[in-house]
Scaffold this active site. Structure first.
Site, short mmCIF file in Angstrom:
data_model
loop_
_atom_site.label_atom_id
_atom_site.label_comp_id
_atom_site.label_asym_id
_atom_site.label_seq_id
_atom_site.Cartn_x
_atom_site.Cartn_y
_atom_site.Cartn_z
CB SER A 95 -0.97 0.04 1.17
OG SER A 95 -1.61 1.29 1.25
CB SER A 135 4.79 -2.24 -11.40
OG SER A 135 3.63 -1.97 -10.62
CE1 TYR A 158 4.77 -1.94 -1.19
CE2 TYR A 158 4.43 -0.98 -3.37
CZ TYR A 158 4.49 -2.09 -2.54
OH TYR A 158 4.29 -3.35 -3.07
#
Length: 334
Positions: A95, A135, A158
């Site tokens: 997340s 990604s 993240y």
């Protein structure tokens, strides 16, 4: 992915550690390894984002072990590595929004925890480690499709944590002679992906909204595109990476996707039509740190790992919706 095409992998003489094995992707990897003759499968999970229900169905397998523990604790990682031949490292805090709100926790788990696993593996004589990247490491790079060698600046903590994992993998391979393979997942979805919590993924939330008539939110205008990838394709990539004998495939990172892009609006419209729902999404501001478009070039994984995604976007959606329909009483209870 069918087992007959993997009959020559030689899983029966290997013991595997699946970190984060009670999670969404991890539990599917555990399932495949057990059903295809792995000598032993051990799960390490602290159940912070995974669910014991995801692995309860494996309790009757004599070659299955569950170890509840946290990858941030090095001694736990060493214990988990005892008697193990290969590791697939899925434990992480996902997340983008969560990482924006608490970058320290994301870094501690995703980077510190990964280094613990790598060092424990090295000290235990385990050479082969496969790990989940993302990604998101492509960041502000605009080129489509995404090619492994061309990345931009990370747009969130993240993304930075996932890129850091790739750098640590390179350094451990160089310093300790390990065989480490990173898999850059592109929007993995499927059964067991949780609709619960403030950081739930979009597909379970869309299905829940259409089934229950609750509000469905789309961040931005819904025209952003993703290379949505069904979970069994990710399982295939992990198994191939764990077992490859191609020395040129080692110490690399790979895009794991289908190689097609679909908009969030298209995704919602298909789910709503499938469920005969008249629900309309509520559009709101785009999320900080999100990329606008994502599409993978999967030729590297195809050439070096023999990766061939077997489940298309729409086939995967059909399977996923059917799963949520069959389990809606427990998945969507208050």
């Amino acid at each position: 992915m069918n087992s007959t095409s993997f009959s020559s992998l030689g899983l029966s003489d290997k013991s595997f550690l699946v970190t984060g094995g009670a999670g969404f992707i991890g539990s599917h990897i555990v399932d495949f390894l057990l059903r295809n003759g792995a000598k032993k499968v051990r799960v390490l999970d602290n159940l912070s984002t995974g669910f014991i229900e995801n692995v309860a169905l494996f309790n009757d397998w004599t070659n299955y072990e569950f170890l509840q523990g946290d990858i941030r604790d090095y001694d736990t990682c060493k214990e988990a590595c005892k008697g193990i031949d290969c590791i697939t490292h899925q434990a992480a805090l996902g997340s983008v929004p969560r990482s924006v709100e608490n970058p320290m926790l994301t870094t501690a788990v995703n980077v510190g925890g990964f280094v613990n696993v790598l060092k424990a593996a090295q000290e235990s004589g385990i050479k082969r480690v496969v790990f989940a990247s993302s990604s998101s490491v492509y960041g502000d790079e605009q080129q489509l499709p995404k090619i492994e060698t061309t990345i931009g600046q990370p747009l969130s903590p993240y993304a930075a944590s996932k890129r850091s994992k790739e750098l640590y993998a390179q350094s451990f391979a160089a310093v300790y002679g390990m065989e480490i393979i990173g898999l850059r997942y592109f929007n993995i979805f499927g059964p067991r992906q949780s609709p619960k919590g403030p950081y739930a993924a979009v597909i379970p939330l869309f299905i829940e909204g259409c089934l229950r008539g609750t509000s469905v939110y789309v961040n931005g205008n819904g025209l952003q595109t993703r290379d949505f990838t069904y979970v069994q394709n990710a399982v295939q990539a992990n198994v191939l990476a764990l077992t490859t004998r191609n020395i040129n495939a080692l110490n690399q990172v790979y895009n794991i996707a289908v190689g097609q892009q679909f908009s969030v609006n298209t995704l919602f419209e298909y789910i709503a039509q499938y469920l005969n729902s008249s629900q309309k999404p509520i559009y709101r501001e785009a999320r900080l740190g999100d990329v606008l478009h994502s599409l993978a070039d999967i030729s590297k994984a195809s050439n070096l790992l023999q990766y061939t995604p077997e489940i298309t976007f729409y086939e995967g959606l059909d399977n996923t919706i059917a799963y949520f329909l069959a389990n809606k009483a427990t998945l969507f209870k208050e």
